[in-house]
Design an enzyme around this catalytic site. Structure first.
Site, PDB file in Angstrom:
ATOM      1  CD  GLU A 117      -2.853  -1.289  -0.086  1.00 25.38           C
ATOM      2  OE1 GLU A 117      -2.990  -0.124  -0.881  1.00 25.38           O
ATOM      3  OE2 GLU A 117      -3.032  -2.311  -0.341  1.00 25.38           O
ATOM      4  CG  HIS A 120      -1.066   1.003  -4.388  1.00 28.90           C
ATOM      5  ND1 HIS A 120      -1.552   0.923  -5.847  1.00 28.90           N
ATOM      6  CD2 HIS A 120      -1.401  -0.480  -4.101  1.00 28.90           C
ATOM      7  CE1 HIS A 120      -1.517  -0.214  -6.238  1.00 28.90           C
ATOM      8  NE2 HIS A 120      -1.702  -1.006  -5.281  1.00 28.90           N
TER       9      HIS A 120
END
Length: 318
Positions: A117, A120
């Site tokens: 994450e 991202h």
């Protein structure tokens, strides 16, 4: 012109050889933390160190890291937060990790998810929030794969595109519907829809139209999770009565009445009539007397219609 995912990834990769003084210090701190046997993971501390080591110190304070108790289908997610003064502009990222799916997993799964994450988040920030979603719409395009491979090779991690925690995900899909049409006998789903939330199959599902054309069956709910004591107490009286009725129906359907003889029922009815007679006077209006003639379906005690729900809740709680 905004930076592409690939360009942003290459800029981050270029800082890994050689490492700066700050990066060396962050790596040493990470190695010390992960070298211990403590299964606990301080995601905020690690995120700050990874921010320096792998993401050019660009993530903090723009990325908020937190655990989520509501994520049950994915292990992590990045939510873009809009500027409160400009609804068309993003300014921050809210990175959430799934507490239900990760709490019993090895520490390495938590770390790999955190890094996944974080990649991202980095791509969102460096590409002016235009992080490419790719052909599959998931954001795991060439730029993501470049940076993930570099981090894996550098630190010995296993950042993957998709998680494999299928058993954990399925354990939270406790709301289940069964179709009564032809698809009930067709693999791989056999007409079953499982969800973690109480959302019946409907027109909002992308497959609904095709199901109506090919099958045309009706979905009926066949299973749902038990409510906690606190959730039951928050229910309205009508909903509590409905749950009690379902409990009685199940009790009868299981043949529990087989152990009750006709004599028992007759005696119970007779006792109930005696109780009603002793508590009802000839001077009472007929309408008032009729209110006391209801029998509790569980204990056969005479109860007024208005007091039936309260009686069942108090005397025969779930």
């Amino acid at each position: 012109m905004p930076m592409t995912d690939e360009e942003a990834a290459l800029q981050a990769i270029s800082t890994l050889d050689p490492l700066s003084v700050d990066q060396h210090a962050a790596k040493a701190n990470i190695d010390s933390t992960l070298g211990s046997d403590d299964p606990y993971v301080d995601i905020h501390k690690l995120f700050g160190l990874y921010n320096v080591l792998y993401f050019r110190s660009l993530l903090l304070p723009r990325v908020e890291v937190t655990w989520s108790s509501r994520l049950t289908l994915c292990v992590g997610i990045c939510e873009l937060v809009r500027d409160p003064n400009n609804g068309n502009k993003y300014t921050r990222v809210r990175l959430k990790l799934s507490e239900p799916l990760l709490k019993y997993r090895p520490r390495s799964d938590v770390i790999n998810t955190l890094l996944h994450e974080a990649i991202h988040s980095y791509l969102f920030i460096t590409t002016s929030w235009r992080h490419a979603r790719g052909d599959d719409g998931t954001g795991h395009g060439a730029g993501f794969l470049l940076l993930a491979d570099a981090i894996n090779n550098h630190g010995g991690y296993e950042v993957n595109v998709f998680h494999t925690f299928h058993d954990e995900v399925d354990s939270y899909r406790t709301h289940i519907w069964q179709c009564d049409g032809p698809c009930k006998s067709q693999a791989p789903f056999f007409g079953i829809v499982k969800r973690s939330m109480n959302r019946p199959p409907s027109k909002g599902d992308p497959w609904w139209r095709r199901h109506e054309q090919d099958c045309g069956g009706v979905f009926t709910k066949v299973a749902e999770p038990e409510l906690s004591k606190e959730q039951v107490e928050r229910l309205s009286g009508l909903k509590k009565a409905g749950r009690q009725k379902n409990k009685l129906d199940e009790w009868v359907s299981r043949g529990k009445l087989d152990s009750v003889t006709t004599g028992d029922l007759a005696q119970s009815s007779s006792d109930s009539r005696k109780r009603r007679k002793s508590t009802t006077t000839a001077a009472e209006p007929a309408t008032k007397r009729s209110r006391a003639c209801l029998l509790c379906p569980i204990c056969a005690q005479g109860v007024t219609e208005e007091g039936m729900n309260e009686h069942i809740d108090l005397e025969h709680p779930l």
